[in-house]
Design a protein around this motif. Structure first.
Motif, PDB file in Angstrom:
ATOM      1  N   ALA B 363       3.968 -13.876   4.970  1.00  6.87           N
ATOM      2  CA  ALA B 363       5.080 -13.218   4.297  1.00  6.87           C
ATOM      3  C   ALA B 363       5.140 -13.648   2.834  1.00  6.87           C
ATOM      4  O   ALA B 363       4.900 -14.808   2.512  1.00  6.87           O
ATOM      5  CB  ALA B 363       6.400 -13.576   4.991  1.00  6.87           C
ATOM      6  N   TYR B 364       5.393 -12.706   1.946  1.00  7.72           N
ATOM      7  CA  TYR B 364       5.623 -13.000   0.532  1.00  7.72           C
ATOM      8  C   TYR B 364       6.795 -12.141   0.090  1.00  7.72           C
ATOM      9  O   TYR B 364       6.652 -10.945  -0.072  1.00  7.72           O
ATOM     10  CB  TYR B 364       4.362 -12.700  -0.279  1.00  7.72           C
ATOM     11  N   ARG B 365       7.960 -12.744  -0.060  1.00  7.79           N
ATOM     12  CA  ARG B 365       9.132 -12.134  -0.682  1.00  7.79           C
ATOM     13  C   ARG B 365       9.185 -10.605  -0.525  1.00  7.79           C
ATOM     14  O   ARG B 365       8.456  -9.889  -1.202  1.00  7.79           O
ATOM     15  CB  ARG B 365       9.070 -12.484  -2.170  1.00  7.79           C
ATOM     16  N   ALA B 366      10.011 -10.095   0.340  1.00  7.94           N
ATOM     17  CA  ALA B 366      10.068  -8.658   0.646  1.00  7.94           C
ATOM     18  C   ALA B 366       8.693  -8.157   1.080  1.00  7.94           C
ATOM     19  O   ALA B 366       8.128  -7.239   0.476  1.00  7.94           O
ATOM     20  CB  ALA B 366      10.570  -7.839  -0.547  1.00  7.94           C
ATOM     21  N   PRO B 367       8.156  -8.764   2.161  1.00  7.27           N
ATOM     22  CA  PRO B 367       6.760  -8.498   2.536  1.00  7.27           C
ATOM     23  C   PRO B 367       6.434  -7.018   2.657  1.00  7.27           C
ATOM     24  O   PRO B 367       7.097  -6.293   3.387  1.00  7.27           O
ATOM     25  CB  PRO B 367       6.619  -9.197   3.896  1.00  7.27           C
ATOM     26  N   GLY B 368       5.416  -6.587   1.957  1.00  2.00           N
ATOM     27  CA  GLY B 368       4.938  -5.212   2.056  1.00  2.00           C
ATOM     28  C   GLY B 368       5.617  -4.241   1.109  1.00  2.00           C
ATOM     29  O   GLY B 368       5.086  -3.163   0.845  1.00  2.00           O
ATOM     30  N   ALA B 369       6.785  -4.621   0.577  1.00  2.00           N
ATOM     31  CA  ALA B 369       7.548  -3.664  -0.228  1.00  2.00           C
ATOM     32  C   ALA B 369       6.999  -3.463  -1.644  1.00  2.00           C
ATOM     33  O   ALA B 369       6.845  -2.317  -2.085  1.00  2.00           O
ATOM     34  CB  ALA B 369       9.016  -4.086  -0.286  1.00  2.00           C
ATOM     35  N   PRO B 370       6.696  -4.545  -2.389  1.00  2.52           N
ATOM     36  CA  PRO B 370       6.343  -4.321  -3.803  1.00  2.52           C
ATOM     37  C   PRO B 370       5.139  -3.394  -3.988  1.00  2.52           C
ATOM     38  O   PRO B 370       5.129  -2.557  -4.896  1.00  2.52           O
ATOM     39  CB  PRO B 370       6.026  -5.737  -4.313  1.00  2.52           C
ATOM     40  N   MET B 371       4.136  -3.538  -3.112  1.00  5.87           N
ATOM     41  CA  MET B 371       2.937  -2.723  -3.285  1.00  5.87           C
ATOM     42  C   MET B 371       3.191  -1.253  -2.960  1.00  5.87           C
ATOM     43  O   MET B 371       2.626  -0.363  -3.590  1.00  5.87           O
ATOM     44  CB  MET B 371       1.740  -3.286  -2.520  1.00  5.87           C
ATOM     45  N   GLY B 372       4.042  -0.981  -1.980  1.00  3.53           N
ATOM     46  CA  GLY B 372       4.380   0.406  -1.672  1.00  3.53           C
ATOM     47  C   GLY B 372       5.201   1.037  -2.778  1.00  3.53           C
ATOM     48  O   GLY B 372       4.987   2.190  -3.167  1.00  3.53           O
ATOM     49  N   VAL B 373       6.141   0.257  -3.292  1.00  3.28           N
ATOM     50  CA  VAL B 373       7.010   0.753  -4.367  1.00  3.28           C
ATOM     51  C   VAL B 373       6.224   0.948  -5.664  1.00  3.28           C
ATOM     52  O   VAL B 373       6.550   1.809  -6.484  1.00  3.28           O
ATOM     53  CB  VAL B 373       8.214  -0.216  -4.539  1.00  3.28           C
ATOM     54  N   PHE B 374       5.170   0.153  -5.841  1.00  2.00           N
ATOM     55  CA  PHE B 374       4.246   0.351  -6.964  1.00  2.00           C
ATOM     56  C   PHE B 374       3.760   1.801  -6.970  1.00  2.00           C
ATOM     57  O   PHE B 374       3.627   2.427  -8.029  1.00  2.00           O
ATOM     58  CB  PHE B 374       3.073  -0.623  -6.811  1.00  2.00           C
ATOM     59  N   ALA B 375       3.535   2.352  -5.778  1.00  2.00           N
ATOM     60  CA  ALA B 375       3.075   3.740  -5.665  1.00  2.00           C
ATOM     61  C   ALA B 375       4.234   4.720  -5.833  1.00  2.00           C
ATOM     62  O   ALA B 375       4.194   5.619  -6.682  1.00  2.00           O
ATOM     63  CB  ALA B 375       2.397   3.941  -4.315  1.00  2.00           C
ATOM     64  N   SER B 376       5.287   4.558  -5.040  1.00  2.00           N
ATOM     65  CA  SER B 376       6.345   5.583  -4.991  1.00  2.00           C
ATOM     66  C   SER B 376       7.087   5.703  -6.322  1.00  2.00           C
ATOM     67  O   SER B 376       7.357   6.809  -6.796  1.00  2.00           O
ATOM     68  CB  SER B 376       7.333   5.254  -3.866  1.00  2.00           C
ATOM     69  N   GLU B 377       7.417   4.565  -6.934  1.00  2.00           N
ATOM     70  CA  GLU B 377       8.200   4.621  -8.173  1.00  2.00           C
ATOM     71  C   GLU B 377       7.353   5.090  -9.360  1.00  2.00           C
ATOM     72  O   GLU B 377       7.902   5.517 -10.380  1.00  2.00           O
ATOM     73  CB  GLU B 377       8.833   3.261  -8.461  1.00  2.00           C
ATOM     74  N   VAL B 711      10.877  -6.392  -5.604  1.00  2.00           N
ATOM     75  CA  VAL B 711      10.473  -5.057  -5.154  1.00  2.00           C
ATOM     76  C   VAL B 711      10.147  -4.114  -6.327  1.00  2.00           C
ATOM     77  O   VAL B 711       9.104  -3.460  -6.321  1.00  2.00           O
ATOM     78  CB  VAL B 711      11.527  -4.457  -4.194  1.00  2.00           C
ATOM     79  N   PRO B 712      10.992  -4.046  -7.380  1.00  5.39           N
ATOM     80  CA  PRO B 712      10.672  -3.076  -8.447  1.00  5.39           C
ATOM     81  C   PRO B 712       9.630  -3.482  -9.507  1.00  5.39           C
ATOM     82  O   PRO B 712       9.053  -2.587 -10.130  1.00  5.39           O
ATOM     83  CB  PRO B 712      12.027  -2.855  -9.160  1.00  5.39           C
ATOM     84  N   PRO B 713       9.399  -4.786  -9.792  1.00  5.28           N
ATOM     85  CA  PRO B 713       8.669  -5.095 -11.036  1.00  5.28           C
ATOM     86  C   PRO B 713       7.235  -4.575 -11.127  1.00  5.28           C
ATOM     87  O   PRO B 713       6.782  -4.227 -12.223  1.00  5.28           O
ATOM     88  CB  PRO B 713       8.700  -6.622 -11.121  1.00  5.28           C
ATOM     89  N   LEU B 714       6.501  -4.501 -10.011  1.00  5.95           N
ATOM     90  CA  LEU B 714       5.121  -3.999 -10.099  1.00  5.95           C
ATOM     91  C   LEU B 714       5.128  -2.581 -10.658  1.00  5.95           C
ATOM     92  O   LEU B 714       4.352  -2.239 -11.566  1.00  5.95           O
ATOM     93  CB  LEU B 714       4.445  -4.012  -8.718  1.00  5.95           C
ATOM     94  N   ALA B 715       6.052  -1.773 -10.099  1.00  8.02           N
ATOM     95  CA  ALA B 715       6.152  -0.381 -10.550  1.00  8.02           C
ATOM     96  C   ALA B 715       6.747  -0.287 -11.948  1.00  8.02           C
ATOM     97  O   ALA B 715       6.276   0.506 -12.779  1.00  8.02           O
ATOM     98  CB  ALA B 715       7.014   0.416  -9.568  1.00  8.02           C
ATOM     99  N   ALA B 716       7.764  -1.104 -12.227  1.00 10.02           N
ATOM    100  CA  ALA B 716       8.405  -1.027 -13.545  1.00 10.02           C
ATOM    101  C   ALA B 716       7.392  -1.367 -14.644  1.00 10.02           C
ATOM    102  O   ALA B 716       7.310  -0.674 -15.664  1.00 10.02           O
ATOM    103  CB  ALA B 716       9.599  -1.989 -13.601  1.00 10.02           C
ATOM    104  N   VAL B 717       6.621  -2.450 -14.417  1.00 13.05           N
ATOM    105  CA  VAL B 717       5.624  -2.839 -15.420  1.00 13.05           C
ATOM    106  C   VAL B 717       4.539  -1.763 -15.528  1.00 13.05           C
ATOM    107  O   VAL B 717       4.101  -1.409 -16.625  1.00 13.05           O
ATOM    108  CB  VAL B 717       5.016  -4.225 -15.083  1.00 13.05           C
ATOM    109  N   ALA B 718       4.134  -1.205 -14.379  1.00 10.20           N
ATOM    110  CA  ALA B 718       3.102  -0.155 -14.411  1.00 10.20           C
ATOM    111  C   ALA B 718       3.603   1.080 -15.144  1.00 10.20           C
ATOM    112  O   ALA B 718       2.848   1.715 -15.902  1.00 10.20           O
ATOM    113  CB  ALA B 718       2.670   0.203 -12.993  1.00 10.20           C
ATOM    114  N   ASN B 719       4.856   1.419 -14.957  1.00 13.07           N
ATOM    115  CA  ASN B 719       5.409   2.568 -15.683  1.00 13.07           C
ATOM    116  C   ASN B 719       5.416   2.300 -17.187  1.00 13.07           C
ATOM    117  O   ASN B 719       5.138   3.202 -17.990  1.00 13.07           O
ATOM    118  CB  ASN B 719       6.832   2.883 -15.187  1.00 13.07           C
ATOM    119  N   ALA B 720       5.710   1.056 -17.558  1.00 16.95           N
ATOM    120  CA  ALA B 720       5.712   0.707 -18.984  1.00 16.95           C
ATOM    121  C   ALA B 720       4.297   0.706 -19.554  1.00 16.95           C
ATOM    122  O   ALA B 720       4.059   1.227 -20.650  1.00 16.95           O
ATOM    123  CB  ALA B 720       6.369  -0.659 -19.186  1.00 16.95           C
ATOM    124  N   VAL B 721       3.351   0.124 -18.822  1.00 16.02           N
ATOM    125  CA  VAL B 721       1.960   0.090 -19.314  1.00 16.02           C
ATOM    126  C   VAL B 721       1.400   1.515 -19.360  1.00 16.02           C
ATOM    127  O   VAL B 721       0.672   1.876 -20.297  1.00 16.02           O
ATOM    128  CB  VAL B 721       1.085  -0.838 -18.436  1.00 16.02           C
TER     129      VAL B 721
END
Lengths: 159, 750
Positions: B363-377, B711-721
């Motif tokens: 498990a890593y902090r909200a397991p499974g969520a950040p990578m999925g949200v990277f896609a959806s957001e 949960v949001p930062p992977l997607a938020a940073v990707a949206n910014a980049v």
């Protein structure tokens, strides 16, 4: 391998120890002298949790051999407070919640104290670069940086 | 208490920022973590690990190691219980291989010796004969044609025929009919996204000290997020009764989920049992990276249909998560989480767990969520740009609120997503003009939050001070939050309450410190335990006054007569009542045990500005704002700490961190120099806005905050980049070479 006798000063007190030439100074501090405030987070000098001073110079004690400490003055986290009186950095880290799990905290304090002894008015960028060798995984550094800034301001007031 | 009343609660202690009570120990180096304890006669353990990603173990010859002076015991799989099933078997198989080594770093044998150096030397003398087998470490390769099948027996019954045999679990959720939804759409976007495995990266490696005695009992000191869980698993793996093993949690130097399971603890117990001496084991960083954690790598496919006005008509997602050689990848999580922030009529979500020759996912902090949200957001961001709609407005238009039925099933009670979006939009950050090569990203995130089994007890002393015992290791300041909640209920100063993490022999069962549950569930139990004590205090006061206990109420630290017929008496303070307790009926304690089910879901909106250097492709985060609903912030400093820490772990995941495997299936970056987590000079200050929309299921309104923040930062940073580079970033990490190449080629390739 035959062990060697090493004479040092630790936090101002004369301390002699014997150690295997393969043991790091961190191993000696922790396992032979019971000073477990310095932590091993990596053993390769990347995380800074074992930060100490050796003759006043900031080093990772995991990268120093115990035998290299012969004749040197060692400063560890256990020597930062003056008896029951905390160093201003220690107070500010608590006040600003600049710790969560706290395992990086001793290294951060030893490193930041070393900075403030050289420069009591560092910029945010200077603090961030000075502490770039001290990994913290919990806080995102924000509250640590603020604590160091606040401690520096207090030190300047007292000066 | 009804929500409407609760909203107006006035607090005396809650919401203040007192010093944490373990602060001095932690700033002076006195706090005892996993590796900071010693015992007379103690031995030191080391582990022999496989250098192969996949190999049959033909023979383990320990004779030379045994002959080394100072070696006291060697254990292999034969020294553990047999006949285990389910997750116990998986854990044993992970911490001590049996017939096959399943990944680089897989443990095969362990040694206890009189010094760490001898134990390390002895490990090199263990001779293992291997028959190397074909391996696979990449998630896409693992479910393509020729990949070796890792473990066919772990395929669950609901995996359809025809799926690749490295897909071991399938989860599905949704609502409506996506074909209808896509039919109503003006714009449809479908994309694939890939993320690499990352490690939780706690600074304290796993460490423990075990002492088993010939009478079949044992004591274990260890760094863990849950010592009751350690007790249960170790007992099972050793084949002893749970209560015969007493487990004490040390101070914990970070965990982020990966210290909810065990790696070395049962091994130290087995060595101690064999050697009849205490055994200490401490992992080095390379062992931590090779054989503990990491989070899953992933391959997500997301398709969204939208009307011109920004209304989402349908969402479809397939999330494939790689969990190592074990059926543990949390693939149901992205299926449930990714579109949970939105009110969508037609949704179809599938999660698939994939086997590879990598360590067992933890498990890593909200397991499974950040990578999925990277896609959806990112898909939502792309569509907002395409339709010319502000990305926050797009999310507001579709935002879930009270009464919305989430795509994963539940209908929300009061939630705070809209409040986080509105606060983000109003925040000065959102209107700061961007310069050349800079981009701004927005993303939302959801996490379920959790209750879990909880026992709390409090004991009153005759001087009126209070000892509170909880069973959840304090990983980020939770003792301070418990003391605040107890102070609020009892009406005594924060400083008069000492909070202890009790060992497994001193307090009833507690689930791990996980699931963002501690401030919510243990807080709720603390409040109820203290209330049971104040009821008793009221009874004692009633006895003193000779009136009915019902006619006494507890208010701000005093028992007071209440109601028209109670009579007129001087209120009695907690101190006064405590001083007399042994004469008025005996000790006064409070306790509470439950598995509360009313955790309020957490929502957050993150804003980030990134500058991309067009010459090097390096991305620098120049501004970051976290807006999150905490329900009620008990100790706001430590709520902000969770918000900042989660955001920065997400930044590392987005920009730097990844597991790099060679063609030989071996992990290539096994030190912090090569597995680079964010350092202070990488980052700006992380601004925080705490939103407080009370959770109706907690007496003070608390929602968990530990996990939503990542949960949001992977997607938020990707949206910014993506905005700064002009190229949609579909792969993590967004390392300088990858981003630079994407800018040259106009798309992300590999």
């Amino acid at each position: 391998m035959s062990k060697q006798v090493v004479s040092t000063k630790v936090n101002g007190d004369p301390v002699d120890f014997i150690c295997d030439p393969r043991e790091s100074l961190l191993d000696v501090l922790r396992d032979r002298l019971g000073l477990t405030g310095s932590k091993e987070g990596c053993g390769t000098g990347d995380c800074g949790a074992c930060s100490i001073t050796l003759d006043g110079r900031l080093v990772c004690s995991c990268l120093v051999l115990g035998v290299e400490a012969e004749g040197k003055e060692i400063g560890t986290i256990e020597g930062v407070a003056d008896g029951a009186d905390l160093h201003i950095l220690q107070e500010k880290i608590i006040d600003h919640a600049g710790l969560q799990c706290g395992v990086c905290t001793p290294g951060i304090i030893v490193a930041a104290k070393n900075l403030l002894e050289k420069n009591d008015n560092p910029t945010e960028t200077e603090i961030r670069y000075w502490l770039a060798g001290n990994l913290c995984r919990c806080t995102g550094y924000d509250k640590i940086i603020r604590a160091v800034q606040d401690a520096a301001a207090e030190l300047r007031k007292a000066a | 208490m009804a929500f409407d009343q609760q909203k107006d609660q006035q607090f005396k202690y809650i919401g203040t920022r007192p010093k944490r009570q373990d602060g001095i120990d932690k700033v002076t180096g006195q706090a005892k973590y996993g590796a900071d304890t010693y015992q007379a006669g103690m031995l030191h353990g080391s582990i022999v690990r496989s250098p192969h990603a996949h190999a049959r173990i033909l023979k383990i010859d320990t004779s030379e190691a045994e002959a080394l002076d100072g070696v006291k015991a060697i254990v292999t799989r034969a020294d553990f219980a047999t006949g285990l099933t389910g997750e116990n078997w998986n854990i044993l198989e992970n911490i001590m291989a049996d017939k096959r080594a399943l990944y680089d770093g897989h443990a095969l044998a362990a040694i206890a010796a009189t010094s760490p150096l001898i134990a390390r030397d002895a490990a090199k003398l263990v001779k293992v004969e291997y028959e190397p087998l074909p391996h696979v470490t990449d998630i896409v390769d693992a479910i393509s044609g020729g990949a070796p099948i890792i473990r066919e027996s772990s395929i669950e019954a609901n995996v359809p025929e025809g799926y690749h045999k490295n897909i071991c679990r399938r989860f599905e959720c949704g609502k409506g009919d996506v074909e209808v939804g896509f039919g109503e759409a003006d714009l449809i976007v479908e994309r694939d996204f890939f993320t690499e495995a990352t490690h939780q990266g706690y600074i304290e490696p796993h460490a423990c000290l075990a002492h088993m005695t010939p009478d079949g009992k044992g004591e274990l000191w260890c760094t863990t997020q849950g010592h009751y869980n350690v007790q249960r698993i170790c007992a099972a793996l050793l084949g002893i009764e749970t209560s015969q093993l007493k487990v004490t949690a040390s101070e914990i130097g970070g965990g982020f989920g990966a210290k909810t399971t065990v790696f070395i603890d049962p091994v130290a117990c087995a060595l101690s049992r064999k050697a009849n001496r205490p055994v200490k084991m401490v992992m080095n960083r390379s062992e931590v990276l090779r054989a503990t954690g990491p989070a899953s790598s992933s391959w997500s496919t997301v398709k969204v249909g939208m009307k011109k006005d920004g209304t989402i008509t349908a969402a479809q997602g397939t999330y494939r998560l790689q969990g190592g050689a074990f059926p543990s990848a949390p693939s149901e999580s992205p299926a449930q989480v990714t579109f949970a922030p939105y009110d969508i009529e037609h949704a179809e979500m599938v999660g698939l767990s994939v086997l590879t020759n990598r360590p067992k996912q933890a498990a890593y902090r909200a397991p499974g969520a950040p990578m999925g949200v990277f896609a959806s957001e990112q898909v939502l961001d792309e569509m907002a740009h395409e339709l010319g709609i502000d990305p926050i407005d797009l999310r507001l238009k579709n935002a879930a609120k009270e009464g919305t039925k989430g795509v994963h099933g539940p209908t929300y009670k009061r939630i705070g997503l809209i409040e986080t979006l509105e606060a983000a939009k109003a925040h000065p950050h959102y209107s700061i003009p961007l310069k050349e090569n800079q981009g701004r990203g927005v993303a939302c995130g959801f996490w379920f939050n959790f209750g879990g089994s909880t026992s709390v007890s409090m004991a009153l002393s005759e001087d009126g001070s209070v000892a509170l015992s909880i069973g959840t290791p304090d990983i980020g300041g939770s003792r301070a939050s418990m003391a605040l909640m107890a102070a609020e209920v009892l009406g005594i100063p924060y400083e008069d309450i000492r909070v202890t993490i009790a060992d497994t022999a001193s307090l009833g069962y507690n689930d791990n410190t996980h699931g963002s549950r501690v401030t919510y569930a243990v807080g709720l139990a603390t409040i109820e335990a203290c209330k049971s004590a104040t009821q008793e205090l009221c009874k004692r006061a009633a006895g003193e006054w000779g009136i009915d206990p019902e006619a006494v109420e507890w208010e701000d630290g005093y028992a007071r007569p209440s109601g028209p017929n109670a009579g007129s008496f001087e209120p009695l303070s907690l101190k006064q009542l405590a001083a007399k307790m042994t004469q008025t009926g005996g000790p006064i304690n409070g306790h509470f045990e439950a598995s509360p089910q009313t955790a309020g879901p957490g929502f957050a909106t993150h804003l980030v500005d990134v500058e991309v250097d067009p010459e090097t492709g390096k991305s620098t985060v120049i501004r970051y704002t976290v807006v999150m609903d905490a329900g009620k912030a008990i100790h706001p400093d430590y709520v902000e700490g969770q918000m900042q820490g989660g955001a920065v772990q997400g930044i590392g995941w987005a920009l730097n961190e990844e597991y790099v495997y060679g063609e030989d299936g071996r992990l290539q970056n096994t030190v912090f120099l090569d597995y680079r987590v964010p350092v202070a000079s990488d980052l700006p200050m992380i601004d925080c806005v705490i939103i407080e929309v009370p959770n109706p299921g907690h007496p003070f309104g608390v929602r968990g905050v530990g996990e939503t923040s990542i949960v949001p930062p992977l997607a938020a940073v990707a949206n910014a980049v993506s905005a700064a580079s002009g190229v949609r970033q579909t792969r993590l990490p967004m390392s300088p070479p990858r981003v630079l190449k994407s800018m040259k080629e106009g798309k992300v390739v590999g």
